[in-house]
Design a protein around this motif. Structure first.
Motif, mmCIF file in Angstrom:
data_model
loop_
_atom_site.group_PDB
_atom_site.id
_atom_site.type_symbol
_atom_site.label_atom_id
_atom_site.label_comp_id
_atom_site.label_asym_id
_atom_site.label_seq_id
_atom_site.Cartn_x
_atom_site.Cartn_y
_atom_site.Cartn_z
ATOM 1 N N SER A 138 0.799 -1.232 0.000
ATOM 2 C CA SER A 138 0.000 0.000 0.000
ATOM 3 C C SER A 138 0.825 1.271 0.000
ATOM 4 N N VAL A 139 1.986 1.266 0.602
ATOM 5 C CA VAL A 139 2.726 2.508 0.812
ATOM 6 C C VAL A 139 3.152 3.154 -0.505
ATOM 7 N N GLU A 140 3.264 2.368 -1.562
ATOM 8 C CA GLU A 140 3.647 2.925 -2.858
ATOM 9 C C GLU A 140 2.568 3.859 -3.411
ATOM 10 N N SER A 141 1.359 3.763 -2.873
ATOM 11 C CA SER A 141 0.239 4.593 -3.349
ATOM 12 C C SER A 141 -0.031 5.783 -2.442
ATOM 13 N N VAL A 142 0.765 5.957 -1.397
ATOM 14 C CA VAL A 142 0.598 7.067 -0.446
ATOM 15 C C VAL A 142 1.609 8.162 -0.781
ATOM 16 N N VAL A 186 4.697 16.887 -4.295
ATOM 17 C CA VAL A 186 4.232 15.559 -3.897
ATOM 18 C C VAL A 186 5.408 14.594 -3.957
ATOM 19 N N LYS A 187 5.602 13.843 -2.880
ATOM 20 C CA LYS A 187 6.688 12.868 -2.827
ATOM 21 C C LYS A 187 6.126 11.474 -2.611
ATOM 22 N N PHE A 188 6.658 10.520 -3.377
ATOM 23 C CA PHE A 188 6.257 9.121 -3.257
ATOM 24 C C PHE A 188 7.276 8.345 -2.430
ATOM 25 N N PHE A 189 6.875 7.150 -2.030
ATOM 26 C CA PHE A 189 7.737 6.296 -1.207
ATOM 27 C C PHE A 189 9.018 5.921 -1.937
ATOM 28 N N ASN A 190 8.947 5.829 -3.266
ATOM 29 C CA ASN A 190 10.140 5.455 -4.031
ATOM 30 C C ASN A 190 11.112 6.626 -4.218
ATOM 31 N N GLY A 191 10.780 7.784 -3.643
ATOM 32 C CA GLY A 191 11.667 8.937 -3.702
ATOM 33 C C GLY A 191 11.355 9.924 -4.802
ATOM 34 N N ARG A 192 10.499 9.552 -5.749
ATOM 35 C CA ARG A 192 10.173 10.460 -6.841
ATOM 36 C C ARG A 192 9.307 11.613 -6.331
ATOM 37 N N GLU A 193 9.575 12.812 -6.855
ATOM 38 C CA GLU A 193 8.830 14.004 -6.464
ATOM 39 C C GLU A 193 8.261 14.685 -7.702
ATOM 40 N N TYR A 194 7.071 15.247 -7.520
ATOM 41 C CA TYR A 194 6.395 15.948 -8.621
ATOM 42 C C TYR A 194 5.754 17.219 -8.083
ATOM 43 N N ARG A 195 5.571 18.177 -8.973
ATOM 44 C CA ARG A 195 4.751 19.329 -8.643
ATOM 45 C C ARG A 195 3.311 18.985 -8.996
ATOM 46 N N ALA A 196 2.389 19.455 -8.166
ATOM 47 C CA ALA A 196 0.980 19.132 -8.361
ATOM 48 C C ALA A 196 0.158 20.406 -8.427
ATOM 49 N N GLU A 197 -0.947 20.327 -9.155
ATOM 50 C CA GLU A 197 -1.885 21.438 -9.250
ATOM 51 C C GLU A 197 -3.208 21.043 -8.617
ATOM 52 N N VAL A 198 -3.924 22.020 -8.093
ATOM 53 C CA VAL A 198 -5.213 21.765 -7.463
ATOM 54 C C VAL A 198 -6.281 21.639 -8.550
ATOM 55 N N VAL A 199 -7.050 20.573 -8.514
ATOM 56 C CA VAL A 199 -8.133 20.355 -9.475
ATOM 57 C C VAL A 199 -9.427 20.957 -8.954
ATOM 58 N N ALA A 200 -9.855 20.558 -7.773
ATOM 59 C CA ALA A 200 -11.104 21.061 -7.180
ATOM 60 C C ALA A 200 -11.147 20.640 -5.724
ATOM 61 N N ILE A 215 4.379 12.112 -15.391
ATOM 62 C CA ILE A 215 4.670 11.008 -14.462
ATOM 63 C C ILE A 215 5.656 10.047 -15.116
ATOM 64 N N ASP A 216 6.704 9.680 -14.404
ATOM 65 C CA ASP A 216 7.707 8.769 -14.976
ATOM 66 C C ASP A 216 7.782 7.442 -14.225
ATOM 67 N N HIS A 217 6.741 7.114 -13.469
ATOM 68 C CA HIS A 217 6.687 5.781 -12.864
ATOM 69 C C HIS A 217 5.228 5.333 -12.800
ATOM 70 N N LYS A 218 5.028 4.069 -12.562
ATOM 71 C CA LYS A 218 3.682 3.496 -12.573
ATOM 72 C C LYS A 218 2.909 3.905 -11.320
ATOM 73 N N PHE A 247 5.713 8.405 5.586
ATOM 74 C CA PHE A 247 5.237 7.057 5.297
ATOM 75 C C PHE A 247 5.191 6.174 6.543
ATOM 76 N N THR A 248 4.398 6.652 7.486
ATOM 77 C CA THR A 248 4.233 5.974 8.768
ATOM 78 C C THR A 248 2.945 5.160 8.775
ATOM 79 N N MET A 249 3.022 3.982 9.361
ATOM 80 C CA MET A 249 1.835 3.146 9.540
ATOM 81 C C MET A 249 1.489 3.066 11.018
ATOM 82 N N THR A 250 0.223 3.254 11.340
ATOM 83 C CA THR A 250 -0.272 3.006 12.692
ATOM 84 C C THR A 250 -1.513 2.127 12.578
#
Length: 449
Positions: A138-142, A186-200, A215-218, A247-250
């Motif tokens: 799951s953490v890859e999607s957070v 926005v930063k992913f668990f794999n270390g990749r970072e992106y700039r994001a825009e607000v949609v709504a 996006i350069d990863h799945k 990326f903390t789990m509780t």
């Protein structure tokens, strides 16, 4: 003399031998040839006896004709005239069986499943293994969301909604970015970072959608669960970035369901909110609350605490609401809620006594209706008082579309999760000692500025 005696003896012995053979071949059908073998003792010597007292379980009657057909009596009988008197020796083997087991059905004969009793240590180890696997999946999607402004830097959490780059978070996580036109990182668990825009965004539910590009990863969207099927006591798993700890789990349990919670940005309440004791702290907002299978059941949004730290009382927007709001935000830029046009109270013991209601009446007491609103136009009656006090003569809404409404929270939740503006509904109302059905066309809630 000697030779004569020898001839007589030879003839006598030959006659006796012939008589023995003929006699053996001419036994009656009632004289079985029986051979017994004791199966309990495989080394026992096989004996062959002629007997009339043999039991059915230990005898076989022999026919010179060999047939493969089985008879229900397990015996083949012949008559004496069917036997051809020859000098050929007839040998049979009849097995004396020991006591046979009773008939068993096919199901009894099948191998039974082997069950293993787990020790407490094995159970704990299995749970730890499951949670570790769930985290890795799951953490890859957070995501970890940060918004840097000239005044301050805010952060929160979010998760992948679809493969097109849409991410879901809380409105209050990206609120400063909206007000200051600051970009989000926005930063992913794999270390990749992106700039994001607000949609709504939707202030009423405290939900927002942002989008990443190039996006350069799945991207792997998290599976969606059903918050309406979640029960208190079931496992709850929070993923996020509390206090910036990435990326903390509780873990904990679902403490309660169907709470009603103010978003803090609207006069309307968030319905069917889930309560959990999984640790939620500042920075967890916008992250997913998962069930034991890794499906999203809520979006972590608030905590109840006097110290802004986890006190075991956290809240999550139900995923069933997000499944209605998020597609509207992506496709239309806003979400329209249905409107009945009433204000009311839960029917408790004090109101029941004042209004002289039967004990079994539960629902939402109508304090007032909005002028020319859907309820007013349908004929729903509010309390007749024009002051702050009540006369306790208003309608009690007890059902919608034949589904019982036990409280005002039930009413709010049902409308938000199951209806849309323009829907025709049937409102069950308790009035003047009886229940009546009133048709109504739902309106649309005014947008929150």
């Amino acid at each position: 003399m000697i030779s004569t005696l020898q001839k007589i003896n030879a003839q006598y012995l030959s006659s006796i031998f012939i008589l023995m053979i003929v006699g053996s071949a001419c036994m009656s059908a009632n004289d079985p040839i029986v051979s017994n073998v004791d199966l309990a003792n495989p080394d026992a010597e096989q004996t062959s006896n002629h007997t009339r007292s043999a039991t059915p379980s230990s005898q076989t009657r022999i026919s010179p004709k060999v047939k493969d057909t089985a008879d229900s009596s397990s015996e083949s009988t012949i008559t004496s005239n069917e036997i051809v008197p020859t000098a050929t020796a007839v040998t049979t083997t009849s097995v004396a069986l020991t006591e046979q087991p009773k008939y068993k059905s096919l199901g009894d004969a099948l191998p039974q499943p082997i069950t293993e009793e787990l020790t407490p240590a094995a159970i704990v180890a299995a749970q730890a293994e499951h949670l570790a696997n769930l985290y890795e999946t799951s953490v890859e999607s957070v995501v970890f969301i940060t918004a840097d402004t000239r005044m301050s830097a805010g952060s929160g959490s979010g998760f992948v909604w679809d493969t097109e780059g849409h991410l879901v978070t809380n409105y209050h996580v990206i609120q400063t970015a909206i007000q200051s036109s600051t970009s989000l990182i926005v930063k992913f668990f794999n270390g990749r970072e992106y700039r994001a825009e607000v949609v709504a965004w939707d202030r009423d539910s405290d939900l927002a959608v942002i989008k990443i590009n190039e996006i350069d990863h799945k991207l792997i969207p998290l599976p969606m669960g059903n918050s309406s099927e979640t029960r208190p006591g079931e496992m709850a798993i929070a993923l996020g970035n509390p206090f910036g700890e990435e990326f903390t789990m509780t873990t904990g349990i679902v403490s309660a369901v169907t709470r009603t919670l103010s978003s803090g940005f609207s006069s309307y309440s968030i319905p069917a909110v889930m309560q959990t004791d999984a640790a939620i702290n500042p920075g967890n907002s916008g992250g997913p609350l998962l069930d034991m299978n890794g499906a999203v059941i809520g979006i972590n949004t608030q905590i109840k605490s006097s110290s802004r730290q986890n006190s075991g009382v956290g809240f999550a927007v139900p995923v069933d609401l997000a499944k209605r709001v998020v597609p509207s935000l992506i496709n239309n830029g806003q979400h329209s809620y249905p409107l009945m046009g009433i204000s009311g109270n839960e029917v408790n013991i004090l109101l029941r006594e004042k209004a002289n209601l039967p004990r079994d009446i539960l629902g939402a007491y109508v304090n007032r209706t909005s002028v020319d609103g859907p309820a007013d136009l349908a004929g729903i009656r509010g309390d007749s008082s024009s002051t702050g006090s009540l006369n306790f003569d208003g309608d009690v809404i007890v059902s919608i579309n034949s589904i019982p409404m036990k409280s005002m929270d039930d009413l709010i939740g049902y409308l938000a999760l199951n209806t849309s503006p323009g829907d025709e509904i049937i409102v069950g109302v308790f009035r003047d000692g009886k229940e009546i059905a009133i048709p109504m066309t739902l309106g649309s809630r005014p947008a929150t500025s």
